[in-house]
Design a protein around this motif. Structure first.
Motif, PDB file in Angstrom:
ATOM      1  N   LEU A 414       0.839  -1.199   0.000  1.00 22.21           N
ATOM      2  CA  LEU A 414       0.000   0.000   0.000  1.00 22.21           C
ATOM      3  C   LEU A 414       0.874   1.249   0.000  1.00 22.21           C
ATOM      4  CD1 LEU A 414      -3.088   0.717   0.313  1.00 22.21           C
ATOM      5  CD2 LEU A 414      -2.616   0.969   2.753  1.00 22.21           C
ATOM      6  N   HIS A 416       2.309   4.713   0.991  1.00 22.74           N
ATOM      7  CA  HIS A 416       2.275   5.385   2.295  1.00 22.74           C
ATOM      8  C   HIS A 416       2.486   6.880   2.118  1.00 22.74           C
ATOM      9  CE1 HIS A 416       3.809   6.288   6.489  1.00 22.74           C
ATOM     10  NE2 HIS A 416       2.677   5.660   6.720  1.00 22.74           N
ATOM     11  N   LYS A 417       3.671   7.261   1.664  1.00 24.36           N
ATOM     12  CA  LYS A 417       3.964   8.653   1.338  1.00 24.36           C
ATOM     13  C   LYS A 417       4.762   8.670   0.042  1.00 24.36           C
ATOM     14  CE  LYS A 417       3.960  10.361   6.104  1.00 24.36           C
ATOM     15  NZ  LYS A 417       4.774  10.982   7.183  1.00 24.36           N
ATOM     16  N   SER A 420       7.710   6.233   0.477  1.00 25.00           N
ATOM     17  CA  SER A 420       7.563   5.064   1.343  1.00 25.00           C
ATOM     18  C   SER A 420       6.277   4.306   1.024  1.00 25.00           C
ATOM     19  CB  SER A 420       7.575   5.480   2.817  1.00 25.00           C
ATOM     20  OG  SER A 420       6.482   6.324   3.104  1.00 25.00           O
ATOM     21  N   PHE A 421       6.256   3.052   1.448  1.00 27.76           N
ATOM     22  CA  PHE A 421       5.062   2.231   1.278  1.00 27.76           C
ATOM     23  C   PHE A 421       4.999   1.219   2.417  1.00 27.76           C
ATOM     24  CE2 PHE A 421       8.482   0.185  -1.013  1.00 27.76           C
ATOM     25  CZ  PHE A 421       8.335  -1.170  -0.754  1.00 27.76           C
ATOM     26  N   SER A 422       3.829   0.622   2.583  1.00 27.36           N
ATOM     27  CA  SER A 422       3.603  -0.331   3.672  1.00 27.36           C
ATOM     28  C   SER A 422       3.328  -1.711   3.107  1.00 27.36           C
ATOM     29  CB  SER A 422       2.405   0.113   4.524  1.00 27.36           C
ATOM     30  OG  SER A 422       2.570   1.441   4.979  1.00 27.36           O
ATOM     31  N   CYS A 435       2.721  -4.928  10.123  1.00 27.52           N
ATOM     32  CA  CYS A 435       3.037  -4.041   9.001  1.00 27.52           C
ATOM     33  C   CYS A 435       4.515  -3.663   9.019  1.00 27.52           C
ATOM     34  CB  CYS A 435       2.170  -2.782   9.089  1.00 27.52           C
ATOM     35  SG  CYS A 435       2.649  -1.458   7.980  1.00 27.52           S
ATOM     36  N   ILE A 437       6.826  -0.757   7.321  1.00 25.85           N
ATOM     37  CA  ILE A 437       6.871   0.475   6.526  1.00 25.85           C
ATOM     38  C   ILE A 437       8.282   0.611   5.959  1.00 25.85           C
ATOM     39  CG2 ILE A 437       6.723   2.991   6.567  1.00 25.85           C
ATOM     40  CD1 ILE A 437       4.594   2.783   8.679  1.00 25.85           C
ATOM     41  N   ASP A 439      10.787   2.927   3.783  1.00 25.28           N
ATOM     42  CA  ASP A 439      11.021   4.288   3.294  1.00 25.28           C
ATOM     43  C   ASP A 439      12.301   4.304   2.464  1.00 25.28           C
ATOM     44  OD1 ASP A 439      11.044   6.961   2.808  1.00 25.28           O
ATOM     45  OD2 ASP A 439      11.382   7.599   4.876  1.00 25.28           O
ATOM     46  N   HIS A 451       5.831  -2.767  12.579  1.00 28.98           N
ATOM     47  CA  HIS A 451       4.783  -2.366  13.527  1.00 28.98           C
ATOM     48  C   HIS A 451       3.912  -3.578  13.859  1.00 28.98           C
ATOM     49  CE1 HIS A 451       5.494   2.015  13.170  1.00 28.98           C
ATOM     50  NE2 HIS A 451       5.863   1.711  11.935  1.00 28.98           N
TER      51      HIS A 451
END
Length: 494
Positions: A414, A416-417, A420-422, A435, A437, A439, A451
């Motif tokens: 998914l 993220h920013k 970055s993605f998750s 999860c 993350i 970056d 996480h």
């Protein structure tokens, strides 16, 4: 009339004629304009037939080699002339010419290339292609040579464009030398050099910059030193435009010592050092690169037209599938099955988002610029983008179904920013989601953070471990396998 009957009539007509006459007739027909009567559109089947004949004709004799060169030149919009001695062929345009010297048995002795106003020089790449009868590669170089002069205006204007390209190439080569210490190898140049690993233009082969190579490609190159492992490349050239742009007519690099921004010093593009030309320099890619909107905004010195925004992940998936798979395979899938040794099969669902999301992007096939100082910054942005893309593409495969109904581990990728993605997955022991993350700070720096639900047991994988593993392989499935292995070891020991 049937095909068989037609072929029989042809055999009867020419069975008593010598092969040399038949060959002359074939070449004569091949040189005739390939047009349909009453139409300007080429006859597709006829062109296909002619191309097959040209490929199959074994250019062994002097006569057949000359005919092959003349035919190929005409296909590329160039002129061809045979010397009075019959052993030299000149392929010409208004801006350059190629001299091919042959022996009487058709063997290639020498190939020379001369650009407008320059003395002819031996061109090894063209000579090797002709000696190996690789006429497709030879024809591609003819196209590349012609493209150098596709600038609006007369021959003087085109010559100025070539002069500007030479000035740029000298500056880029000078920058590449700044990174070439005695112990620096190609891989280091690719990943860290200001202009990557630069190979100067030789003959008709344009300047290339190799700017990113994956860890797996690096490993392959180390294990097989003779292998031709190639990373992501761009070609440096010049293209005509409708507008005038200031381009240098001489090198602009003046200070090889890096300044505050880490780059060498350059002279500005003043009126005294530049000329107005209907052209700009471009970095061109063999395959378009999916780039995020933010990356495009960073590098957009001159308006890049014709870009169509779409979800970045959708573009990465499509680009990856087109590279990995045969034509005709649907590139609109979101679910992919990845098989790894000693591990249950992974199923990755890639959430592509929408073109209105923060992570929209476009396929970029070329990047225009006018000053050599732009190149190091653009190369670094490209490295960053390709590194990011490679992580997403590691979750993509040509397998859209679980063919053997084997055990599966499910993951969702998914956005993220911007960088970055998750990666979400079910905790191996509990029923809650976990999860990671990821970056991508730059092409050489990746930060990972795991996480978990506070009530769930640890997976025996620290953020530092995951980060180091990701840097080493740049593959999401490989890292996820490592996390699950560590969790399994912890469970077995408890």
């Amino acid at each position: 009339i049937s095909t068989n009957a037609l072929m029989e009539r042809l055999r009867l007509k020419y069975q008593h004629k010598p092969w040399s006459e038949t060959l002359k007739l074939v070449h004569f027909c091949m040189d005739k304009p390939r047009r349909q009567s009453g139409s300007s559109a080429p006859d597709g089947p006829l062109i296909s037939c002619m191309e097959k004949i040209e490929r199959k004709l074994s250019a062994k004799s002097l006569f057949s080699v000359m005919n092959r060169l003349e035919s190929l030149s005409k296909q590329k919009g160039l002129n061809a002339h045979v010397s009075p001695s019959g052993t030299a062929c000149y392929i010409t345009s208004t801006m350059f010419y190629i001299e091919v010297q042959l022996e009487k048995d058709g063997k290639v002795i020498d190939v020379k290339l001369a650009h407008f106003g320059e003395a002819p020089v031996v061109c090894d790449d063209l000579m090797q292609h002709l000696r190996m009868k690789n006429y497709d590669a030879f024809g591609k170089i003819l196209e590349d040579l012609s493209s150098l002069y596709q600038i609006p205006g007369d021959s003087k204007m085109k010559a100025k464009g070539y002069l500007a390209l030479q000035a740029l190439e000298k500056d880029l080569y000078s920058m590449s030398l700044l990174d070439r210490k005695q112990d620096v190898n190609r891989i280091t140049e690719v990943l860290h050099g200001k202009v990557g690993h630069l190979v100067p233009r030789t003959g008709g082969t344009p300047t290339t910059i190799e700017f990113y190579i994956s860890p797996y490609q690096v490993l392959e190159a180390e294990l097989n030193p003779d292998s031709q492992v190639c990373g992501t490349k761009t070609v440096v050239t010049i293209e005509g435009t409708d507008m005038l742009h200031k381009l240098p007519f001489s090198p602009l690099l003046v200070d090889s010592e890096a300044g505050e921004d880490g780059n060498p010093g350059f002279l500005p593009l003043t009126d005294e050092l530049s000329m107005d030309l209907p052209a700009f320099f471009v970095l061109k890619f063999h395959q378009p690169i999916p780039m995020s909107s933010s990356s495009i905004e960073q590098i957009q010195r001159i308006q890049i037209t014709g870009l169509k925004l779409a979800p970045l992940y959708e573009l990465i998936v499509q680009s990856t599938l087109q590279e990995k798979c045969s034509e005709g395979l649907s590139t609109h899938k979101s679910c992919f099955f990845v098989s790894l040794p000693d591990c249950p099969k992974h199923c990755y669902f890639i959430n592509k988002g929408s073109e209105k999301s923060d992570l929209a992007g476009a396929l970029v096939s070329k990047i225009p610029f006018s000053h050599p100082k732009c190149v190091p910054g653009v190369i670094e942005i490209l490295r960053h983008q390709v590194a990011y893309n490679s992580l997403i593409s590691s979750c993509v495969s040509e397998k859209h179904t679980n063919e053997d109904d084997s055990e599966l581990l499910y993951f969702e990728v998914l956005p993220h920013k911007n960088t970055s993605f998750s990666v979400f997955f079910l905790h191996p022991v509990e029923e809650n989601l976990a999860c990671v993350i990821i970056d991508v700070i730059n092409s050489r720096e990746v930060q990972c953070c795991l996480h978990l639900n506070p009530r769930d047991p640890t997976l025996n994988s620290s953020d530092d471990f995951i980060t180091r593993a990701m840097k080493r392989c740049m593959s999401v499935p490989v890292v996820m396998r490592a996390i699950f292995r560590n969790a399994a070891k912890l469970k077995a020991d408890s």
